[in-house]
Design an enzyme around this catalytic site. Sequence first.
Site, PDB file in Angstrom:
ATOM      1  CE  LYS A 267       9.847  -2.382   1.323  1.00  9.50           C
ATOM      2  NZ  LYS A 267       9.343  -2.106   2.681  1.00  9.50           N
ATOM      3  CG  ASP A 272      13.640   0.291   5.093  1.00 10.49           C
ATOM      4  OD1 ASP A 272      13.997   1.484   5.085  1.00 10.49           O
ATOM      5  OD2 ASP A 272      12.511  -0.094   5.462  1.00 10.49           O
ATOM      6  CE  LYS A 279      13.370   0.086   8.758  1.00 10.64           C
ATOM      7  NZ  LYS A 279      12.018   0.116   9.352  1.00 10.64           N
ATOM      8  CG  ASP A 290      12.348  -3.716   3.453  1.00  9.06           C
ATOM      9  OD1 ASP A 290      11.308  -4.367   3.667  1.00  9.06           O
ATOM     10  OD2 ASP A 290      12.381  -2.471   3.445  1.00  9.06           O
ATOM     11  CD  GLU A 351      11.090   1.469   2.773  1.00 10.20           C
ATOM     12  OE1 GLU A 351      10.655   2.063   3.783  1.00 10.20           O
ATOM     13  OE2 GLU A 351      11.266   0.242   2.731  1.00 10.20           O
ATOM     14  NE  ARG A 353       3.482   3.024   3.522  1.00  7.53           N
ATOM     15  CZ  ARG A 353       2.927   3.025   4.734  1.00  7.53           C
ATOM     16  NH1 ARG A 353       1.927   3.837   4.992  1.00  7.53           N
ATOM     17  NH2 ARG A 353       3.355   2.197   5.655  1.00  7.53           N
TER      18      ARG A 353
HETATM   19  N1  BES Z   1      10.455  -2.622   5.742  1.00 10.49           N
HETATM   20  C1  BES Z   1       9.716  -1.961   6.755  1.00 10.49           C
HETATM   21  C2  BES Z   1       8.681  -2.868   7.413  1.00 10.49           C
HETATM   22  C3  BES Z   1       9.206  -3.909   8.349  1.00 10.49           C
HETATM   23  C4  BES Z   1       9.627  -3.574   9.614  1.00 10.49           C
HETATM   24  C5  BES Z   1       9.206  -5.231   7.966  1.00 10.49           C
HETATM   25  C6  BES Z   1      10.078  -4.551  10.475  1.00 10.49           C
HETATM   26  C7  BES Z   1       9.643  -6.204   8.829  1.00 10.49           C
HETATM   27  C8  BES Z   1      10.083  -5.876  10.075  1.00 10.49           C
HETATM   28  C9  BES Z   1       8.968  -0.768   6.167  1.00 10.49           C
HETATM   29  O1  BES Z   1       9.627  -0.113   5.149  1.00 10.49           O
HETATM   30  C10 BES Z   1       8.750   0.201   7.269  1.00 10.49           C
HETATM   31  O2  BES Z   1       9.715   0.708   7.763  1.00 10.49           O
HETATM   32  N2  BES Z   1       7.503   0.454   7.621  1.00 10.49           N
HETATM   33  C11 BES Z   1       7.177   1.353   8.671  1.00 10.49           C
HETATM   34  C12 BES Z   1       5.993   2.173   8.226  1.00 10.49           C
HETATM   35  C13 BES Z   1       5.690   3.331   9.140  1.00 10.49           C
HETATM   36  C14 BES Z   1       6.826   4.311   9.137  1.00 10.49           C
HETATM   37  C15 BES Z   1       4.412   3.987   8.687  1.00 10.49           C
HETATM   38  C16 BES Z   1       6.848   0.529   9.913  1.00 10.49           C
HETATM   39  O3  BES Z   1       6.251  -0.542   9.772  1.00 10.49           O
HETATM   40  O4  BES Z   1       7.239   0.940  10.987  1.00 10.49           O
HETATM   41 ZN    ZN Z   2      10.938  -1.213   4.067  1.00 13.64          ZN
HETATM   42 MN    MN Z   3      10.944   1.377   5.877  1.00 13.14          MN
END
Ligand code: BES
Ligand code: ZN
Ligand code: MN
Length: 493
Positions: A267, A272, A279, A290, A351, A353
Amino acid sequence: MEFPVKTGAPGRQKTACAVVPIFEGKALTGPAREIDVVSGGLLKKLIRSGDASAEVGRCLMVPQLGGSGPSRALLVGCGKAGEFSAKRYKQALTAAAQTLKRAGIAEATSYLPAAAPQALGPYYIARLAVETTSGVFYQFDELKSRAAAKPKLAKLAIGLTDKAAVSEARRGITHGKAIAAGMSLAKDLGNRPPNVCTPSHLAQHARALAKRYKNLRAEVLDERDMKRLKMGALLSVTQGAREPARLIVLHYQGTSPKQAPVALCGKGVTFDTGGISLKPPPKMDEMKFDMCGAAGVLGVMAALGELQPAINVVAVVPACENMPSGEATRPGDIVRTMSGQTVEILNTDAEGRLILCDAMTYALQHKPRYLIDVATLTGACVIAIGNVYTGLFSDHDELAEALLAAGSRSLDPAWRLPVDEEYGDSLKSNFADFANAGSREGGASIAANFLSRFVEGTPWAHLDIAGVAWKANADKGATGRVVPLLTDFLLSL
Ligand code: BES
Ligand code: ZN
Ligand code: MN
């Protein structure tokens, strides 16, 4: 840094600093006893007086040993001899390297390897010494106006008392150097700010690797190519960004092209924001990390370029930003993935996935024997297992076991979590084949379940490195993790 092997008697070694393990208990053993003898019993005195301690990781620099052997000794506490595990060995290596760095020593000989747990074997004993020491000496100061002083240590000899171990130790050193270089590349890419480390920047690095190593070849696809390939999911993520996306493909060919490659997908979200599902501000800067899945995969490819093992590997790295804008994807939008399946985007922050599924479908065109993706995919994985283990998800027990074993041998451990089909229940959509986000509970497994729908029967594993790819707070920075695990796995094939 150079890592020669030394097998001479520790007491007679000409070195600026002998790194000497000290274990709890009255009698000195091994290298410590020999150094004690040539220093006229100085080590014993320091232990008796309490100045030197065998507490794990405690270090004492003894500046003037006297005698004609080592000029100095660095005493490193290693705890109880019977409890000296691989993890403690790494702690001792770390503490020793930090002290050598602070003391500005230019050359040293370490006898920690001579005392390491024998079960590790000389290959891992030496490899861990090289990886760990190189890791401590890593610095990222390319954007500081005044660069930090360059660390002095140029040579760390690996002291061994068993001559039969030398050739295996040499192999461990060679592999350790390649893995350390891969980790250093992964850390540099991760640490660079998101206005420097863009998708094109990652692509340039892939091209540079292909130039440096003869059996690496790079292809870089742009958004026109993605449209032609019908990568609707990847394109939907980059849609709101000004910065152009890239799909980076690196082929490592170490054996006959007839042999099926291992496919690695990393990835590469270079920033992000969450997109329209924005966020919250705290710690959002950390979302520059990310792309650590991509960086890890490029680090592994660099290690392969160095080591030239007889395998084939294809790396596929989808790289883009996830930004909000007037052109960004909306929650509720439905996109068609390269696989033909449609996805309702309920949360634009899920995003990873979306870019991975199209990269995985693309990777399957190379008919891989294994498909492994690496991603900072979910906050839920961090909640589940914190920052010690990588989350491992797989529908293939043999592959899962092999990756877990590679992780524990490398001290870059992974922990298996479930991906059963029940986790897909919360991805049901009334409007598309499925949604990109479901319930919060079990979020890491739900994300893995989403990816599992794109593997077409290929043995697959997903590594969620959200908790381990970088450190926060005072020592904020990328870790290079997953490079040791994956390189070890690939070398074991
Ligand atoms: N890059 C993030 C995951 C992440 C968050 C990694 C914090 C490390 C620290 C990913 O893209 C994300 O935002 N995932 C969401 C998924 C949810 C919206 C289903 C998450 O984990 O909140
Ligand atoms: Zn992400
Ligand atoms: Mn994300």
